[in-house]
Design a protein around this motif. Structure first.
Motif, PDB file in Angstrom:
ATOM      1  N   ASN A 189     114.753 -25.024 -35.910  1.00  0.00           N
ATOM      2  CA  ASN A 189     113.818 -25.699 -34.589  1.00  0.00           C
ATOM      3  C   ASN A 189     114.319 -25.590 -33.651  1.00  0.00           C
ATOM      4  OD1 ASN A 189     112.159 -27.205 -37.152  1.00  0.00           O
ATOM      5  ND2 ASN A 189     112.749 -29.619 -35.852  1.00  0.00           N
ATOM      6  N   LEU A 190     113.632 -24.979 -32.485  1.00  0.00           N
ATOM      7  CA  LEU A 190     114.693 -24.432 -30.967  1.00  0.00           C
ATOM      8  C   LEU A 190     113.950 -26.073 -30.323  1.00  0.00           C
ATOM      9  CD1 LEU A 190     113.484 -21.568 -31.455  1.00  0.00           C
ATOM     10  CD2 LEU A 190     115.670 -22.523 -31.878  1.00  0.00           C
ATOM     11  N   LEU A 191     114.485 -27.047 -30.461  1.00  0.00           N
ATOM     12  CA  LEU A 191     114.124 -28.625 -29.834  1.00  0.00           C
ATOM     13  C   LEU A 191     112.847 -29.061 -29.776  1.00  0.00           C
ATOM     14  CD1 LEU A 191     116.163 -26.981 -26.213  1.00  0.00           C
ATOM     15  CD2 LEU A 191     117.401 -28.624 -28.754  1.00  0.00           C
ATOM     16  N   THR A 192     112.147 -28.557 -30.368  1.00  0.00           N
ATOM     17  CA  THR A 192     110.608 -28.649 -31.201  1.00  0.00           C
ATOM     18  C   THR A 192     110.736 -28.431 -32.210  1.00  0.00           C
ATOM     19  OG1 THR A 192     108.809 -28.229 -30.265  1.00  0.00           O
ATOM     20  CG2 THR A 192     109.780 -26.668 -30.291  1.00  0.00           C
ATOM     21  N   TYR A 193     109.390 -28.827 -33.170  1.00  0.00           N
ATOM     22  CA  TYR A 193     108.980 -29.028 -34.224  1.00  0.00           C
ATOM     23  C   TYR A 193     109.255 -27.498 -34.693  1.00  0.00           C
ATOM     24  CZ  TYR A 193     106.550 -29.973 -38.860  1.00  0.00           C
ATOM     25  OH  TYR A 193     106.599 -29.204 -40.196  1.00  0.00           O
ATOM     26  N   CYS A 194     109.319 -27.086 -36.148  1.00  0.00           N
ATOM     27  CA  CYS A 194     109.641 -25.568 -36.699  1.00  0.00           C
ATOM     28  C   CYS A 194     108.022 -25.027 -35.879  1.00  0.00           C
ATOM     29  CB  CYS A 194     109.560 -25.627 -37.480  1.00  0.00           C
ATOM     30  SG  CYS A 194     108.827 -26.659 -38.704  1.00  0.00           S
ATOM     31  N   THR A 195     107.371 -24.947 -35.862  1.00  0.00           N
ATOM     32  CA  THR A 195     106.084 -24.818 -35.575  1.00  0.00           C
ATOM     33  C   THR A 195     105.480 -24.441 -34.250  1.00  0.00           C
ATOM     34  OG1 THR A 195     104.650 -25.611 -38.182  1.00  0.00           O
ATOM     35  CG2 THR A 195     103.590 -24.641 -36.013  1.00  0.00           C
ATOM     36  N   ASP A 196     106.207 -25.832 -33.849  1.00  0.00           N
ATOM     37  CA  ASP A 196     105.806 -25.054 -32.425  1.00  0.00           C
ATOM     38  C   ASP A 196     106.805 -23.926 -31.724  1.00  0.00           C
ATOM     39  OD1 ASP A 196     103.938 -27.099 -32.209  1.00  0.00           O
ATOM     40  OD2 ASP A 196     105.236 -28.848 -31.552  1.00  0.00           O
ATOM     41  N   SER A 197     108.463 -24.422 -32.308  1.00  0.00           N
ATOM     42  CA  SER A 197     108.970 -23.627 -31.703  1.00  0.00           C
ATOM     43  C   SER A 197     108.599 -22.213 -32.532  1.00  0.00           C
ATOM     44  CB  SER A 197     110.323 -23.338 -32.856  1.00  0.00           C
ATOM     45  OG  SER A 197     110.875 -24.402 -33.138  1.00  0.00           O
ATOM     46  N   ALA A 198     108.182 -21.041 -33.218  1.00  0.00           N
ATOM     47  CA  ALA A 198     107.292 -19.993 -33.850  1.00  0.00           C
ATOM     48  C   ALA A 198     105.969 -19.660 -32.954  1.00  0.00           C
ATOM     49  CB  ALA A 198     106.748 -20.654 -35.244  1.00  0.00           C
ATOM     50  N   SER A 199     105.511 -20.898 -32.024  1.00  0.00           N
ATOM     51  CA  SER A 199     104.123 -20.588 -31.664  1.00  0.00           C
ATOM     52  C   SER A 199     104.918 -20.232 -30.183  1.00  0.00           C
ATOM     53  CB  SER A 199     103.853 -21.330 -30.931  1.00  0.00           C
ATOM     54  OG  SER A 199     104.289 -22.520 -30.641  1.00  0.00           O
ATOM     55  N   LEU A 200     106.328 -20.683 -29.550  1.00  0.00           N
ATOM     56  CA  LEU A 200     106.125 -20.716 -28.099  1.00  0.00           C
ATOM     57  C   LEU A 200     107.506 -19.021 -28.413  1.00  0.00           C
ATOM     58  CD1 LEU A 200     108.608 -21.081 -25.298  1.00  0.00           C
ATOM     59  CD2 LEU A 200     110.488 -21.887 -27.013  1.00  0.00           C
ATOM     60  N   LEU A 201     108.007 -18.584 -30.040  1.00  0.00           N
ATOM     61  CA  LEU A 201     108.517 -16.795 -29.767  1.00  0.00           C
ATOM     62  C   LEU A 201     107.626 -16.310 -29.945  1.00  0.00           C
ATOM     63  CD1 LEU A 201     111.570 -18.330 -31.923  1.00  0.00           C
ATOM     64  CD2 LEU A 201     111.182 -17.691 -30.409  1.00  0.00           C
ATOM     65  N   THR A 202     106.828 -16.464 -31.040  1.00  0.00           N
ATOM     66  CA  THR A 202     105.177 -15.824 -31.086  1.00  0.00           C
ATOM     67  C   THR A 202     104.890 -15.440 -29.019  1.00  0.00           C
ATOM     68  OG1 THR A 202     104.931 -16.325 -32.525  1.00  0.00           O
ATOM     69  CG2 THR A 202     103.427 -14.968 -31.270  1.00  0.00           C
ATOM     70  N   LEU A 203     104.774 -16.458 -28.921  1.00  0.00           N
ATOM     71  CA  LEU A 203     103.949 -15.292 -26.836  1.00  0.00           C
ATOM     72  C   LEU A 203     105.161 -15.964 -25.957  1.00  0.00           C
ATOM     73  CD1 LEU A 203     102.875 -17.192 -24.418  1.00  0.00           C
ATOM     74  CD2 LEU A 203     104.285 -19.292 -24.917  1.00  0.00           C
ATOM     75  N   SER A 204     106.339 -15.866 -26.375  1.00  0.00           N
ATOM     76  CA  SER A 204     107.178 -14.884 -25.418  1.00  0.00           C
ATOM     77  C   SER A 204     107.688 -13.428 -26.268  1.00  0.00           C
ATOM     78  CB  SER A 204     108.875 -15.588 -26.075  1.00  0.00           C
ATOM     79  OG  SER A 204     109.128 -16.550 -25.383  1.00  0.00           O
ATOM     80  N   LEU A 205     107.120 -13.161 -27.509  1.00  0.00           N
ATOM     81  CA  LEU A 205     107.719 -11.653 -27.881  1.00  0.00           C
ATOM     82  C   LEU A 205     106.351 -11.172 -26.979  1.00  0.00           C
ATOM     83  CD1 LEU A 205     108.485 -11.419 -31.719  1.00  0.00           C
ATOM     84  CD2 LEU A 205     109.330  -9.986 -30.083  1.00  0.00           C
ATOM     85  N   VAL A 206     105.110 -11.453 -27.142  1.00  0.00           N
ATOM     86  CA  VAL A 206     104.248 -11.026 -26.598  1.00  0.00           C
ATOM     87  C   VAL A 206     104.073 -10.987 -25.149  1.00  0.00           C
ATOM     88  CG1 VAL A 206     101.738 -10.675 -26.506  1.00  0.00           C
ATOM     89  CG2 VAL A 206     102.463 -11.536 -28.023  1.00  0.00           C
ATOM     90  N   ALA A 207     104.724 -11.620 -24.787  1.00  0.00           N
ATOM     91  CA  ALA A 207     105.110 -11.541 -22.741  1.00  0.00           C
ATOM     92  C   ALA A 207     105.710 -11.017 -22.442  1.00  0.00           C
ATOM     93  CB  ALA A 207     105.920 -13.606 -22.625  1.00  0.00           C
ATOM     94  N   ALA A 208     106.872 -10.957 -23.668  1.00  0.00           N
ATOM     95  CA  ALA A 208     108.017  -9.552 -23.088  1.00  0.00           C
ATOM     96  C   ALA A 208     107.309  -8.333 -23.442  1.00  0.00           C
ATOM     97  CB  ALA A 208     109.275  -9.679 -24.290  1.00  0.00           C
ATOM     98  N   VAL A 209     106.460  -7.950 -24.534  1.00  0.00           N
ATOM     99  CA  VAL A 209     106.442  -6.880 -24.362  1.00  0.00           C
ATOM    100  C   VAL A 209     105.285  -6.490 -22.817  1.00  0.00           C
ATOM    101  CG1 VAL A 209     104.572  -5.638 -26.208  1.00  0.00           C
ATOM    102  CG2 VAL A 209     106.253  -6.454 -27.391  1.00  0.00           C
ATOM    103  N   THR A 210     104.522  -7.236 -22.753  1.00  0.00           N
ATOM    104  CA  THR A 210     103.427  -6.846 -21.649  1.00  0.00           C
ATOM    105  C   THR A 210     104.560  -6.863 -20.765  1.00  0.00           C
ATOM    106  OG1 THR A 210     101.842  -8.540 -22.287  1.00  0.00           O
ATOM    107  CG2 THR A 210     101.945  -7.991 -20.106  1.00  0.00           C
TER     108      THR A 210
END
Length: 479
Positions: free
Chosen positions: A170-191
C-alpha cells in the motif's frame, strides 16, 4: 523552463496563473493521501476554486461550441437532477460527486482548450515532470518499507498505510489504488520521456520508470499489470507504424496485424516481467536479511543486550510476496462476479431504475444485500455497470456518446504520421484506463482518484490535437 515556447511566443502572465492553479489541483492528490486531519477544512474551499477555473477556461477556450463538452455537461446535469429529486439527504450526499464532476469535466477536460498551445505544452511538461518526481519519491519510500518490513500508518490510523499489508504493498492508499497510481505515473513518465529532447532529462525519466516498475510489481495487481503492458504496446505500435508506412511493399492490413501482434507481445511480456520482478525483489530481500544476520557480532564478544532491546530479525521468517497467476476459473475475477450479479438483480427487481437510476449516493446499499455472499463491496467493479445502475440508460447513452467521440479522435490522431510521437500517444493513457474500468471503478466522481483528472485531461488533448471539425457545433475553433 523558460517563458517562451518553441515557436517563440511568450506565455502570458494570466496563463501562468491558470497553469499554477491547475497544477495545484493535480498535485494536491499527493498531499491528500497523507490523510492529515488539519488539512480537511481546505477541502470545503476547493469546489469554489474549481468552479472559477472552469468558468475561466470555458470563456478562454469557447468550449460551449464543442459537442463533447455539452455531453459532459448533460451527464453532470443528469447526476444533479437525480440527486435533487431524491430528496435533501440525497442531494447533500451527491454534492461530492457533482463537485468532482466540476473538477473533471470543467477544469481537467477544458484545460486542453482553454490554454493556448504554447501554454498547454508548458503545463504538460511541468505536470508530467512534477508528477513523476513525486510518484518516484513515494515509490522509493514504499520500497524501503517493503524491504525492511516497516509499516507507517497515516494520521487516520492503520486503514491506509505505507508498507506491506495483507501481503501486498500500500502507498498511503489501498493496494489496487496504489497500482492504478503507479500505472498512471509510468505512462505519464513515458509520455514525458517522449516529449523531452534533453538527454539528462530522458535519463532521469528512465530511472524513474525503473523505480515505478519495481514498485508496481509489489502491489500484485493483475489488472494494472495487463493494462500497463497494453499501454506500452500501444506506444510501441504507434512508433512502429511510422516505420512500416515507409515500406511500400507491406500492405495496410499487414501493418495493422503487425501492430496488433506487437501490442499482444507487450501485454504478455510486461505481465511476465512484473511477476519476475516480484520474484527478484523477494530474493533480494531474503539475501539482504541473511547478509545482515551474518554481519552480527557474536554474543560472546560483546556485553549481553538489555532486556528491553528487540531481538534480531530472523532471515528465515522474511515476509515475501506471492504471485497471483491468471487461472481460467472463478478466481480470475476475485469475487467481482458476485457484485455484478447483485447489480443485475437490483435492476431486474426494480426495472424503473433503468429510466433514471438509483443515484450516485450509496447505490451499494441496495446492491450488497443481493450479491449472495457476505462480502461488502465499495463499488461494482465495472464503471459501465456502475453508470447504468446510478444514472440509468440515459446516463449510459451519454457515456457511450462521449466515448465514441473520443474513439474517433484517438483513431485519427494515432494514425497521423505528421504529428510527433508523443502527441500520437496521448490517447494511450485514456485507453489504458477505459480498459481497466471493465473490472474496476477508478474514475468514480465521488472517489475523485488521481486517475479521473488525468483521464479527462488526456481525452481533451486528444480531441484538440486530432482537430476533429465534427466536434464543433458551428464555425471554426479560435486560433
Amino acid at each position: 523552463m523558460t517563458n517562451r515556447s518553441l515557436s517563440g511566443q511568450r506565455i502570458r502572465p494570466e496563463e501562468w496563473l491558470l497553469i499554477a492553479c491547475i497544477l495545484f489541483t493535480f498535485l494536491w492528490r499527493f498531499v491528500a493521501m497523507l490523510w492529515i486531519p488539519a488539512l480537511y477544512p481546505l477541502n470545503d474551499y476547493f469546489p469554489m476554486l474549481w468552479a472559477a477555473l472552469a468558468a475561466c477556461l470555458a470563456r478562454r477556450g469557447q468550449t460551449w461550441r464543442r459537442k463533447s463538452v455539452w455531453i459532459l455537461g448533460a451527464g453532470l446535469g443528469l447526476i444533479f437532477l437525480r440527486c435533487l429529486f431524491g430528496g435533501i439527504e440525497t442531494l447533500q450526499g451527491g454534492l461530492k460527486a457533482v463537485s468532482g464532476g466540476v473538477l473533471a469535466f470543467g477544469v481537467c477536460y477544458q484545460a486542453a482548450f482553454g490554454l493556448r498551445k504554447e501554454a498547454l505544452l508548458s503545463f504538460l511538461r511541468l505536470l508530467l515532470g512534477l508528477w513523476t518526481a513525486l510518484a518516484t519519491l513515494l515509490s522509493l519510500a514504499g520500497l524501503w518499507a517493503a524491504l525492511y518490513d516497516q509499516v507507517l500508518s497515516t494520521p487516520m490510523g492503520g486503514v491506509y498505510v505505507l508498507g506491506l499489508q495483507d501481503n501486498r504493498l500500500n502507498l498511503l492508499t489501498y493496494c489496487t489504488d496504489s497500482a492504478s497510481l503507479l500505472t498512471l505515473s509510468l505512462v505519464a513518465a513515458v509520455t514525458g520521456l517522449l516529449m523531452t529532447r534533453r538527454a539528462p532529462v530522458r535519463i532521469l525519466y528512465a530511472l524513474c520508470c525503473v523505480v515505478l516498475f519495481v514498485t508496481l510489481s509489489l502491489t500484485v495487481t493483475r489488472t494494472a499489470f495487463i493494462t500497463l503492458g497494453l499501454s506500452l504496446g500501444l506506444v510501441a505500435a504507434c512508433a512502429a507504424l511510422t516505420g512500416l508506412r515507409k515500406v511500400k511493399a507491406v500492405p495496410r492490413w499487414c501493418r495493422r496485424a503487425l501492430c496488433l501482434l506487437l501490442v499482444a507481445v507487450f501485454t504478455v511480456g510486461m505481465y511476465q516481467a512484473l511477476n519476475y520482478t516480484l520474484e527478484l525483489f523477494n530474493g533480494a530481500k531474503v539475501h539482504l536479511r541473511a547478509a545482515a544476520e551474518e554481519t552480527l557480532v557474536p554474543l560472546d564478544e560483546v556485553a549481553p543486550p538489555a532486556e528491553t532491546e528487540a531481538p534480531a530479525a530472523d532471515a528465515g521468517n522474511v515476509e515475501t510476496l506471492s504471485q497471483r497467476p491468471i487461472q481460467l476459473d472463478s478466481s480470475i475475477l476475485s469475487g467481482r462476479q458476485y457484485v455484478w450479479l447483485g447489480a443485475l438483480r437490483v435492476l431486474q427487481s426494480n426495472p424503473w431504475y433503468l429510466l433514471y437510476g438509483i443515484s450516485v449516493v450509496q447505490p451499494m446499499l441496495l446492491v450488497n444485500p443481493l450479491t449472495g455472499v457476505e462480502l461488502s463491496y465499495y463499488h461494482m467493479h465495472c464503471m459501465y455497470l456502475q453508470v447504468l445502475v446510478e444514472c440509468g440508460i440515459p446516463g449510459l447513452i451519454l457515456l457511450m456518446m462521449f466515448l465514441w467521440r473520443f474513439a474517433r479522435c484517438a483513431w485519427k490522431l494515432m494514425r497521423d504520421g505528421s504529428k510527433p510521437l508523443w502527441m500520437r500517444t496521448l490517447p494511450v493513457l485514456p485507453i489504458c484506463i477505459l480498459v481497466a474500468e471493465l473490472v474496476e471503478c477508478l474514475t468514480l466522481l465521488s472517489f475523485n482518484n488521481p486517475v479521473l483528472p488525468f483521464l479527462l485531461l488526456f481525452m481533451g488533448m486528444t480531441v484538440r490535437f486530432a482537430e476533429d471539425p465534427k466536434d464543433l457545433i458551428r464555425g471554426k475553433e479560435r486560433a
